[in-house]
Design an enzyme around this catalytic site. Structure first.
Site, PDB file in Angstrom:
ATOM      1  N   HIS A   1     -12.729   4.390   3.804  1.00 56.71           N
ATOM      2  CA  HIS A   1     -11.767   5.350   3.278  1.00 56.71           C
ATOM      3  C   HIS A   1     -12.539   6.566   2.779  1.00 56.71           C
ATOM      4  CE1 HIS A   1      -9.132   1.750   3.082  1.00 56.71           C
ATOM      5  NE2 HIS A   1      -8.228   2.658   3.393  1.00 56.71           N
TER       6      HIS A   1
ATOM      7  N   LYS B   1       2.923  -3.991   6.304  1.00 57.69           N
ATOM      8  CA  LYS B   1       2.990  -4.058   4.838  1.00 57.69           C
ATOM      9  C   LYS B   1       4.439  -4.087   4.361  1.00 57.69           C
ATOM     10  CE  LYS B   1      -1.173  -4.223   3.414  1.00 57.69           C
ATOM     11  NZ  LYS B   1      -1.563  -5.378   2.613  1.00 57.69           N
TER      12      LYS B   1
ATOM     13  N   SER C   1       0.847  -1.200   0.000  1.00 58.65           N
ATOM     14  CA  SER C   1       0.000   0.000   0.000  1.00 58.65           C
ATOM     15  C   SER C   1       0.877   1.242   0.000  1.00 58.65           C
ATOM     16  CB  SER C   1      -0.884   0.012   1.249  1.00 58.65           C
ATOM     17  OG  SER C   1      -1.403   1.312   1.443  1.00 58.65           O
ATOM     18  N   SER C   2       0.333   2.340  -0.542  1.00 57.98           N
ATOM     19  CA  SER C   2       1.126   3.583  -0.585  1.00 57.98           C
ATOM     20  C   SER C   2       1.395   4.118   0.818  1.00 57.98           C
ATOM     21  CB  SER C   2       0.387   4.647  -1.406  1.00 57.98           C
ATOM     22  OG  SER C   2      -0.898   4.879  -0.852  1.00 57.98           O
ATOM     23  N   CYS C   3       0.731   3.535   1.830  1.00 53.40           N
ATOM     24  CA  CYS C   3       1.020   3.928   3.219  1.00 53.40           C
ATOM     25  C   CYS C   3       2.417   3.518   3.622  1.00 53.40           C
ATOM     26  CB  CYS C   3       0.047   3.245   4.154  1.00 53.40           C
ATOM     27  SG  CYS C   3      -1.522   3.940   3.990  1.00 53.40           S
TER      28      CYS C   3
ATOM     29  N   TYR D   1      -0.093  -0.409  10.407  1.00 51.30           N
ATOM     30  CA  TYR D   1      -0.479  -1.035   9.123  1.00 51.30           C
ATOM     31  C   TYR D   1       0.688  -0.975   8.145  1.00 51.30           C
ATOM     32  CZ  TYR D   1      -3.192  -1.161   4.704  1.00 51.30           C
ATOM     33  OH  TYR D   1      -3.679  -1.424   3.441  1.00 51.30           O
TER      34      TYR D   1
HETATM   35  N1  LIG Z   1      -8.705  -0.311   0.073  1.00 52.15           N
HETATM   36  C1  LIG Z   1      -7.637   0.440  -0.188  1.00 52.15           C
HETATM   37  O1  LIG Z   1      -7.735   1.671  -0.317  1.00 52.15           O
HETATM   38  C2  LIG Z   1      -6.297  -0.204  -0.361  1.00 52.15           C
HETATM   39  C3  LIG Z   1      -6.105  -1.564  -0.132  1.00 52.15           C
HETATM   40  N2  LIG Z   1      -4.856  -2.093  -0.296  1.00 52.15           N
HETATM   41  C4  LIG Z   1      -4.609  -3.525  -0.010  1.00 52.15           C
HETATM   42  O2  LIG Z   1      -5.455  -4.322  -0.815  1.00 52.15           O
HETATM   43  C5  LIG Z   1      -5.799  -5.518  -0.114  1.00 52.15           C
HETATM   44  C6  LIG Z   1      -7.307  -5.680  -0.096  1.00 52.15           C
HETATM   45  O3  LIG Z   1      -7.863  -4.539   0.481  1.00 52.15           O
HETATM   46  P1  LIG Z   1      -9.470  -4.386   0.494  1.00 52.15           P
HETATM   47  O4  LIG Z   1     -10.058  -5.313  -0.506  1.00 52.15           O
HETATM   48  O5  LIG Z   1      -9.774  -2.933   0.435  1.00 52.15           O
HETATM   49  O6  LIG Z   1      -9.816  -4.926   1.961  1.00 52.15           O
HETATM   50  P2  LIG Z   1     -11.206  -5.494   2.515  1.00 52.15           P
HETATM   51  O7  LIG Z   1     -11.275  -5.092   3.949  1.00 52.15           O
HETATM   52  O8  LIG Z   1     -12.313  -5.133   1.598  1.00 52.15           O
HETATM   53  O9  LIG Z   1     -11.000  -7.089   2.431  1.00 52.15           O
HETATM   54  C7  LIG Z   1     -10.058  -7.697   3.262  1.00 52.15           C
HETATM   55  C8  LIG Z   1     -10.283  -9.176   3.198  1.00 52.15           C
HETATM   56  O10 LIG Z   1      -9.349  -9.825   4.045  1.00 52.15           O
HETATM   57  C9  LIG Z   1      -9.992 -10.921   4.616  1.00 52.15           C
HETATM   58  N3  LIG Z   1      -9.399 -11.250   5.907  1.00 52.15           N
HETATM   59  C10 LIG Z   1      -9.137 -10.415   6.936  1.00 52.15           C
HETATM   60  N4  LIG Z   1      -8.630 -11.108   7.971  1.00 52.15           N
HETATM   61  C11 LIG Z   1      -8.590 -12.427   7.576  1.00 52.15           C
HETATM   62  C12 LIG Z   1      -8.178 -13.645   8.198  1.00 52.15           C
HETATM   63  N5  LIG Z   1      -7.723 -13.662   9.444  1.00 52.15           N
HETATM   64  N6  LIG Z   1      -8.277 -14.797   7.492  1.00 52.15           N
HETATM   65  C13 LIG Z   1      -8.764 -14.799   6.231  1.00 52.15           C
HETATM   66  N7  LIG Z   1      -9.165 -13.674   5.571  1.00 52.15           N
HETATM   67  C14 LIG Z   1      -9.075 -12.510   6.258  1.00 52.15           C
HETATM   68  C15 LIG Z   1     -11.448 -10.526   4.800  1.00 52.15           C
HETATM   69  O11 LIG Z   1     -12.208 -11.726   4.748  1.00 52.15           O
HETATM   70  P3  LIG Z   1     -13.649 -11.881   5.423  1.00 52.15           P
HETATM   71  O12 LIG Z   1     -14.489 -10.800   4.815  1.00 52.15           O
HETATM   72  O13 LIG Z   1     -14.063 -13.260   5.035  1.00 52.15           O
HETATM   73  O14 LIG Z   1     -13.432 -11.666   6.901  1.00 52.15           O
HETATM   74  C16 LIG Z   1     -11.676  -9.626   3.599  1.00 52.15           C
HETATM   75  O15 LIG Z   1     -12.209 -10.365   2.540  1.00 52.15           O
HETATM   76  C17 LIG Z   1      -5.185  -5.390   1.282  1.00 52.15           C
HETATM   77  O16 LIG Z   1      -3.937  -6.074   1.298  1.00 52.15           O
HETATM   78  C18 LIG Z   1      -4.941  -3.893   1.416  1.00 52.15           C
HETATM   79  O17 LIG Z   1      -3.852  -3.622   2.277  1.00 52.15           O
HETATM   80  C19 LIG Z   1      -3.787  -1.342  -0.693  1.00 52.15           C
HETATM   81  C20 LIG Z   1      -3.947  -0.001  -0.931  1.00 52.15           C
HETATM   82  C21 LIG Z   1      -5.199   0.665  -0.793  1.00 52.15           C
HETATM   83  C1  LIG Z   2      -5.397   3.419   1.614  1.00 52.30           C
HETATM   84  C2  LIG Z   2      -4.231   3.832   2.476  1.00 52.30           C
HETATM   85  O1  LIG Z   2      -4.414   5.101   3.091  1.00 52.30           O
HETATM   86  C3  LIG Z   2      -5.189   5.158   4.256  1.00 52.30           C
HETATM   87  O2  LIG Z   2      -4.898   6.429   4.820  1.00 52.30           O
HETATM   88  P1  LIG Z   2      -5.662   7.705   4.272  1.00 52.30           P
HETATM   89  O3  LIG Z   2      -5.453   7.875   2.802  1.00 52.30           O
HETATM   90  O4  LIG Z   2      -5.287   8.867   5.143  1.00 52.30           O
HETATM   91  O5  LIG Z   2      -7.164   7.271   4.560  1.00 52.30           O
HETATM   92  P2  LIG Z   2      -8.577   7.914   4.232  1.00 52.30           P
HETATM   93  O6  LIG Z   2      -8.928   7.534   2.809  1.00 52.30           O
HETATM   94  O7  LIG Z   2      -9.510   7.506   5.322  1.00 52.30           O
HETATM   95  O8  LIG Z   2      -8.385   9.543   4.353  1.00 52.30           O
HETATM   96  C4  LIG Z   2      -7.929  10.244   3.274  1.00 52.30           C
HETATM   97  C5  LIG Z   2      -8.033  11.750   3.532  1.00 52.30           C
HETATM   98  O9  LIG Z   2      -9.410  12.100   3.392  1.00 52.30           O
HETATM   99  C6  LIG Z   2      -9.777  13.011   4.416  1.00 52.30           C
HETATM  100  N1  LIG Z   2     -11.226  12.928   4.634  1.00 52.30           N
HETATM  101  C7  LIG Z   2     -12.094  13.980   4.451  1.00 52.30           C
HETATM  102  N2  LIG Z   2     -13.348  13.606   4.770  1.00 52.30           N
HETATM  103  C8  LIG Z   2     -13.264  12.280   5.145  1.00 52.30           C
HETATM  104  C9  LIG Z   2     -14.257  11.350   5.605  1.00 52.30           C
HETATM  105  O10 LIG Z   2     -15.472  11.655   5.778  1.00 52.30           O
HETATM  106  N3  LIG Z   2     -13.824  10.071   5.853  1.00 52.30           N
HETATM  107  C10 LIG Z   2     -12.505   9.701   5.697  1.00 52.30           C
HETATM  108  N4  LIG Z   2     -12.129   8.403   5.958  1.00 52.30           N
HETATM  109  N5  LIG Z   2     -11.527  10.577   5.293  1.00 52.30           N
HETATM  110  C11 LIG Z   2     -11.923  11.853   5.038  1.00 52.30           C
HETATM  111  C12 LIG Z   2      -8.953  12.546   5.619  1.00 52.30           C
HETATM  112  O11 LIG Z   2      -8.862  13.596   6.556  1.00 52.30           O
HETATM  113  C13 LIG Z   2      -7.610  12.229   4.942  1.00 52.30           C
HETATM  114  O12 LIG Z   2      -6.870  13.412   4.792  1.00 52.30           O
HETATM  115  C14 LIG Z   2      -4.857   4.148   5.330  1.00 52.30           C
HETATM  116  O13 LIG Z   2      -5.917   4.175   6.262  1.00 52.30           O
HETATM  117  C15 LIG Z   2      -4.672   2.778   4.740  1.00 52.30           C
HETATM  118  O14 LIG Z   2      -5.943   2.118   4.527  1.00 52.30           O
HETATM  119  C16 LIG Z   2      -3.999   2.747   3.423  1.00 52.30           C
HETATM  120  O15 LIG Z   2      -3.441   1.739   3.023  1.00 52.30           O
END
Ligand SMILES: NC(=O)C1=CN([C@@H]2O[C@H](COP(=O)(O)OP(=O)(O)OC[C@H]3O[C@@H](n4cnc5c(N)ncnc54)[C@H](OP(=O)(O)O)[C@@H]3O)[C@@H](O)[C@H]2O)C=CC1
Ligand SMILES: C[C@H]1O[C@H](OP(=O)(O)OP(=O)(O)OC[C@H]2O[C@@H](n3cnc4c(=O)[nH]c(N)nc43)[C@H](O)[C@@H]2O)[C@@H](O)[C@@H](O)C1=O
Length: 307
Positions: free
Chosen positions: A176, A136, A103-105, A132
């Protein structure tokens, strides 16, 4: 290809499974209820039984800035345990190809230039999602080390920017920014609320990639795995301010109220635009504009609302 997909019930996993590119492949995607990835022995047995050609690792504890601030222990420990188990169980079961999602984090805070893959670990992490990010980074480095120690194993990492799209989480507790804005503006429009809070001053910048595009990149990586770089950013190549996201979502939803700024809310990194030179040289670029992506996500949100 025989593929073992972790996180198949999540946003990225479901978009990967929904892709038309999945034609002709055998995909094993157990939910966490069927196979808890924190249980190494169960996972190792599963991999010995299914003998996948590829492991695609999408599972994890994932959430927005509020969730990360609330539960740093869970975000560190669960992602560390899951990452280590999936990678080491794959290695010990003899799986030769693994695609890991970072992740970009993972990048240091306070960089204004686009973040290049070699900048990982070059500076202090963003405190709001440090746990987190550490998990990663460890998983990505473990993949690097395995690939370096034994060339028969190619364990590679994609580093996506923020992702949004179908099957996203809209609950404000964990969402998010993009899904949070869709949810807030939809409710404000439905209930004729004329004012909506933006977290922070709205000047923070974010890059959000449509989940369908990330899925396309993941499928392309499986087909052309040898030529994919060891670590590769996946992004849109441009970012927008938080204020601009609110404006774009308001346009799509047809919300005509106005915005205030709640400066008590966390804002996280000022900017985290990933550099897309490696992925464009490799021959991939995102196809979905922000406008299109928000409209498709809102369609999904409305379908979900009806259920
Ligand atoms: N969303 C984003 O903005 C970003 C996501 N990513 C990465 O992409 C990937 C997917 O993210 P995203 O789809 O958004 O996440 P979600 O939260 O939508 O999905 C996460 C999944 O992980 C599964 N999971 C969690 N814990 C367990 C466990 N103990 N055993 C088996 N399965 C588990 C969950 O399964 P179940 O539902 O069955 O519990 C769920 O299906 C992650 O690696 C994340 O770090 C990277 C950058 C940005
Ligand atoms: C995906 C990546 O990046 C994630 O970090 P993040 O980018 O900071 O997450 P975010 O999407 O929740 O916030 C983005 C921005 O948006 C602003 N913001 C405004 N208004 C709302 C609002 O209403 N909700 C939220 N959540 N944010 C808000 C908020 O203040 C912030 O400046 C990690 O959690 C982690 O998941 C990771 O891997």
């Amino acid at each position: 290809m025989r593929i073992f997909l972790t996180g198949g019930a999540g946003m990225v996993g479901r978009n990967f499974l929904e892709s038309p590119l999945n034609e002709g492949h055998e995909i094993f995607a157990p939910s966490s209820a069927e196979l808890d990835l924190r249980d190494y022995d169960a996972l190792h047995q599963y991999l010995q039984k299914t003998c996948p050609d590829y492991v695609v690792h999408c599972a994890g504890k994932v959430g927005g800035i509020n969730a990360n601030i609330r539960e740093p222990v869970g975000f560190l420990v669960e992602n560390l345990d899951i990452g280590r188990n999936v990678i080491m169980a794959s290695k010990n079961a003899g799986v030769k190809r693994l695609l890991n999602l970072g992740s970009s984090c993972m990048y240091p805070r306070n960089y204004s230039s686009p973040l290049r893959e070699e900048m990982i670990l070059s500076g202090e992490l963003e405190p709001t999602n440090e746990g987190y990010a550490l998990a990663k980074i460890v998983a990505a480095r473990l993949c690097d080390y395995i690939s370096r120690e034994d060339e028969a194993f190619q364990y590679k990492t994609l580093v996506p920017c923020n992702i949004y799209g179908r099957h996203d989480k809209f609950d404000p507790k964990n969402s998010h920014m993009v899904p949070a804005i869709i949810h807030k503006l939809h409710l404000a429009k439905q209930n004729n609320i004329s004012e909506v809070d933006i977290w922070g001053d709205g000047h923070a910048r974010r890059e959000f990639l449509y989940a369908g595009d990330l899925s396309d990149c993941m499928w392309r990586a499986l087909v052309d795995f040898e030529h994919m770089p060891q670590v590769m950013n996946v992004g849109l190549g441009m970012d927008y301010s938080v204020n601009e996201y609110y404006e774009k979502v308001a346009e799509v939803i047809g919300y005509t109220g106005h915005f205030t700024h709640d400066l008590s809310k966390p804002v996280g990194m000022k900017q985290k635009l990933v550099d897309v030179t490696k992925s464009s040289t490799w021959g991939w670029q995102a196809a979905t504009s922000l406008q299109e992506g928000i409209a498709l996500t809102y369609d999904f949100y409305l379908e979900k609302e009806k259920l």
